[in-house]
Design a protein around this motif. Sequence first.
Motif, PDB file in Angstrom:
ATOM      1  N   LYS A 102      -0.867  65.063  36.364  1.00  0.00           N
ATOM      2  CA  LYS A 102       0.008  66.211  34.747  1.00  0.00           C
ATOM      3  C   LYS A 102      -0.602  67.258  34.578  1.00  0.00           C
ATOM      4  N   LEU A 103      -0.705  68.341  34.183  1.00  0.00           N
ATOM      5  CA  LEU A 103      -0.902  69.498  33.196  1.00  0.00           C
ATOM      6  C   LEU A 103      -0.428  69.474  32.204  1.00  0.00           C
ATOM      7  N   PRO A 104      -1.030  69.056  31.249  1.00  0.00           N
ATOM      8  CA  PRO A 104      -0.621  69.644  29.954  1.00  0.00           C
ATOM      9  C   PRO A 104       0.555  70.510  29.531  1.00  0.00           C
ATOM     10  N   ALA A 105       1.232  70.261  29.023  1.00  0.00           N
ATOM     11  CA  ALA A 105       2.492  70.667  28.347  1.00  0.00           C
ATOM     12  C   ALA A 105       1.418  72.263  27.958  1.00  0.00           C
ATOM     13  N   LYS A 106       0.686  71.797  27.012  1.00  0.00           N
ATOM     14  CA  LYS A 106       0.388  73.868  26.378  1.00  0.00           C
ATOM     15  C   LYS A 106      -0.967  74.393  26.940  1.00  0.00           C
ATOM     16  N   HIS A 107      -1.682  73.393  27.600  1.00  0.00           N
ATOM     17  CA  HIS A 107      -2.315  74.329  29.011  1.00  0.00           C
ATOM     18  C   HIS A 107      -0.841  75.105  29.794  1.00  0.00           C
ATOM     19  N   ILE A 108      -0.177  74.602  30.795  1.00  0.00           N
ATOM     20  CA  ILE A 108       0.642  75.339  30.980  1.00  0.00           C
ATOM     21  C   ILE A 108       1.387  76.659  30.389  1.00  0.00           C
ATOM     22  N   ALA A 109       1.187  76.498  29.209  1.00  0.00           N
ATOM     23  CA  ALA A 109       2.540  77.405  28.445  1.00  0.00           C
ATOM     24  C   ALA A 109       0.409  78.364  28.471  1.00  0.00           C
ATOM     25  N   LEU A 110      -0.504  78.171  27.867  1.00  0.00           N
ATOM     26  CA  LEU A 110      -1.785  79.008  28.123  1.00  0.00           C
ATOM     27  C   LEU A 110      -1.833  79.759  28.854  1.00  0.00           C
ATOM     28  N   LEU A 132      -0.720  83.795  29.163  1.00  0.00           N
ATOM     29  CA  LEU A 132      -1.982  84.286  29.517  1.00  0.00           C
ATOM     30  C   LEU A 132      -2.060  85.244  30.731  1.00  0.00           C
ATOM     31  N   SER A 133      -1.023  85.275  31.240  1.00  0.00           N
ATOM     32  CA  SER A 133      -0.186  85.703  32.664  1.00  0.00           C
ATOM     33  C   SER A 133       0.265  87.429  32.109  1.00  0.00           C
ATOM     34  N   LEU A 134       0.830  86.222  31.586  1.00  0.00           N
ATOM     35  CA  LEU A 134       2.562  87.703  30.890  1.00  0.00           C
ATOM     36  C   LEU A 134       1.500  89.145  29.627  1.00  0.00           C
ATOM     37  N   ALA A 135       0.191  88.029  28.981  1.00  0.00           N
ATOM     38  CA  ALA A 135      -0.793  89.534  28.671  1.00  0.00           C
ATOM     39  C   ALA A 135      -1.093  90.100  28.990  1.00  0.00           C
ATOM     40  N   ALA A 167      12.022 103.825  30.208  1.00  0.00           N
ATOM     41  CA  ALA A 167      12.914 102.428  29.581  1.00  0.00           C
ATOM     42  C   ALA A 167      13.416 101.514  30.774  1.00  0.00           C
ATOM     43  N   THR A 168      12.347 101.646  31.945  1.00  0.00           N
ATOM     44  CA  THR A 168      12.156 101.312  33.351  1.00  0.00           C
ATOM     45  C   THR A 168      11.001  99.810  33.101  1.00  0.00           C
ATOM     46  N   SER A 169      10.219 100.172  32.485  1.00  0.00           N
ATOM     47  CA  SER A 169       8.728  99.891  31.980  1.00  0.00           C
ATOM     48  C   SER A 169       8.914  98.772  31.194  1.00  0.00           C
ATOM     49  N   ALA A 170      10.111  99.311  29.511  1.00  0.00           N
ATOM     50  CA  ALA A 170      10.410  98.459  28.867  1.00  0.00           C
ATOM     51  C   ALA A 170      11.058  96.822  29.699  1.00  0.00           C
ATOM     52  N   ILE A 171      12.285  97.715  30.559  1.00  0.00           N
ATOM     53  CA  ILE A 171      13.598  96.267  31.288  1.00  0.00           C
ATOM     54  C   ILE A 171      12.327  95.888  31.635  1.00  0.00           C
ATOM     55  N   ILE A 172      11.674  95.980  32.518  1.00  0.00           N
ATOM     56  CA  ILE A 172      10.729  95.035  33.022  1.00  0.00           C
ATOM     57  C   ILE A 172      10.241  94.001  32.774  1.00  0.00           C
ATOM     58  N   LEU A 173       9.715  94.501  31.121  1.00  0.00           N
ATOM     59  CA  LEU A 173       8.452  94.017  30.485  1.00  0.00           C
ATOM     60  C   LEU A 173       9.759  92.868  29.807  1.00  0.00           C
ATOM     61  N   LEU A 174      10.952  93.084  29.338  1.00  0.00           N
ATOM     62  CA  LEU A 174      11.780  92.373  28.855  1.00  0.00           C
ATOM     63  C   LEU A 174      11.818  91.494  29.637  1.00  0.00           C
ATOM     64  N   PHE A 186      11.380  87.648  29.308  1.00  0.00           N
ATOM     65  CA  PHE A 186      12.759  86.238  29.146  1.00  0.00           C
ATOM     66  C   PHE A 186      11.949  85.373  30.338  1.00  0.00           C
ATOM     67  N   SER A 187      12.243  85.956  31.572  1.00  0.00           N
ATOM     68  CA  SER A 187      11.580  84.705  32.489  1.00  0.00           C
ATOM     69  C   SER A 187      10.870  84.111  32.319  1.00  0.00           C
ATOM     70  N   PHE A 188       9.230  84.482  31.008  1.00  0.00           N
ATOM     71  CA  PHE A 188       8.663  83.528  31.674  1.00  0.00           C
ATOM     72  C   PHE A 188       8.631  82.223  30.259  1.00  0.00           C
ATOM     73  N   TRP A 189       9.232  82.688  29.034  1.00  0.00           N
ATOM     74  CA  TRP A 189       9.371  81.661  27.997  1.00  0.00           C
ATOM     75  C   TRP A 189      10.687  81.024  28.509  1.00  0.00           C
ATOM     76  N   TYR A 190      11.548  81.482  29.767  1.00  0.00           N
ATOM     77  CA  TYR A 190      12.655  81.061  30.264  1.00  0.00           C
ATOM     78  C   TYR A 190      12.322  79.879  30.925  1.00  0.00           C
ATOM     79  N   LEU A 191      10.976  80.244  31.561  1.00  0.00           N
ATOM     80  CA  LEU A 191      10.237  78.875  32.780  1.00  0.00           C
ATOM     81  C   LEU A 191       9.030  78.149  31.594  1.00  0.00           C
ATOM     82  N   ILE A 192       9.095  78.150  29.856  1.00  0.00           N
ATOM     83  CA  ILE A 192       8.592  76.999  29.482  1.00  0.00           C
ATOM     84  C   ILE A 192       9.141  76.536  28.800  1.00  0.00           C
TER      85      ILE A 192
END
Length: 491
Positions: A2-10, A14-17, A235-242, A246-252
């Motif tokens: 099991k991978l610790p949750a904090k490692h998954i979040a990290l 990092l991927s999102l950054a 605008a397109t880039s902002a939507i993609i980033l949002l 949201f997808s990464f936040w929802y995944l976490i």
Amino acid sequence: MKLPAKHIALVVVLSLAAIFAYQAYWLVNLYRTQCRATEHDIAEAMRLSDYNEIILRVERLEQDSIQHGEVSVSAGYNDTTPYVESRTIVTEQRGDSLSTTTQVQQTRDTAAIDTSLHTNSTDFLFGRKNTMQELAGYFQRGLHAGLDVIRDPDFATYDSLLRDELHRADIIAPYRLTHLHQGDTLATGGTPGYIPSPEAKTYEYSYDLHGKWLYLLTTEPLGGWVLRQMAGILATSAIILLVLGFSFWYLIRILLRQRTLEEMKDDFTNNMTHELKTPIAVAYAANDALLNFGADADEAKRIRYLRICQEQLKRLGGLVEQILSLSMERRKTFRLQRTTFPVAEIIAPLIEEHKLKADKPVRISTRITPPDLMINADRTHFANIVSNLLDNAIKYSIGQAEVKIDSHREGETFIFSVQDKGIGIPKDKLPRVFDKFYRVPTGNLHDVKGYGLGLYYVKTMVEQHGGTVEVESEPGRGSEFIIKLRMKNEE
């Protein structure tokens, strides 16, 4: 493993950054490229406007009806010295004879000799970039040198042509145009009423070989204009980033909820194993005493041990019934068996049952308005709902349990509430009290037993009835659970 949750979040952060950084790098480079392209378009517009102004002057000379003659302009070398020559042949009528005057002006420019012209021709053609553009610029300046001695450049025409060229390049911005000779201003034009600000940027175009004659175009920095041109991309880039954020936040969030659920399931399994083992062991011991140690000879002991067995079996039966009910609720074939019955008919026996099995003094008051209030619901599941709420109210009360039951009707809505004066629930725990397997921490009350299924079952069954359940609580002052059901007529 099991991978610790904090490692998954990290890893996710990092991927999102990295994605955000790459997107920002790409947008910044695109902005710089667009700025350079815009500056090139302005320079090209100034050059093309100058070329078109030359062509218009030549056409006007050809259509000149006052002087009939020939105008020629040439550029080249004479004894290795570059020159630009303009030749004008004018024919005039003088009395009965014609006289022809030839005017030749040759401009020599030794300073214009570029050292690159003495290099190898192959190096000149292929060793430098934009060679054709440079040659075109030299020829255009040569035409100026020959033509300007005949007729001066038309500044108004150049201004009009420049405005059209800028609009053709989609550069619509106020500007000021200045015609200079050796630093002296000859004429000004551009957008009427425009006054350059201190941040204004100047673009220079020289149309002679020495840089003495030139046009200056002054306009505001085009960064804002470029950003407006990039509005769609931004605008397109902002939507993609949002969407990515949201997808990464929802995944976490899902991962953390899954881990929490897994931990609660483990706690439930351990607790359930202990709870199943205890009544089985007690019933087994009582039954063993009856069979092997002659306890059946003493009637009082026999009755006592049989009651112990009965109580433990009821406890097991109630637990199994809850689990089976939750299991059936998940099936697509699950259906409520609705009937219409008096509310008091269900509540009264449940109150007596909970008073008898409680290990502490219990006082339960009821208010049913009207006394013969009817409800259309699944009888069994409604009884289990009430039983669970009463059980919690008694368990989480310190000392004597004070419980109030209220049931009444408001219009087409049936309202049922159970209120206690127990330990209460912290506000940050209220949103999770109805989660499956979740148990609110009870501090020093380590003797409170439970499986984290009771309130989940209550919420599930109430929703199956098309109703809602709410909780109001304050630590140290108790809790109140309120159920609201839409009334249905008896079929």
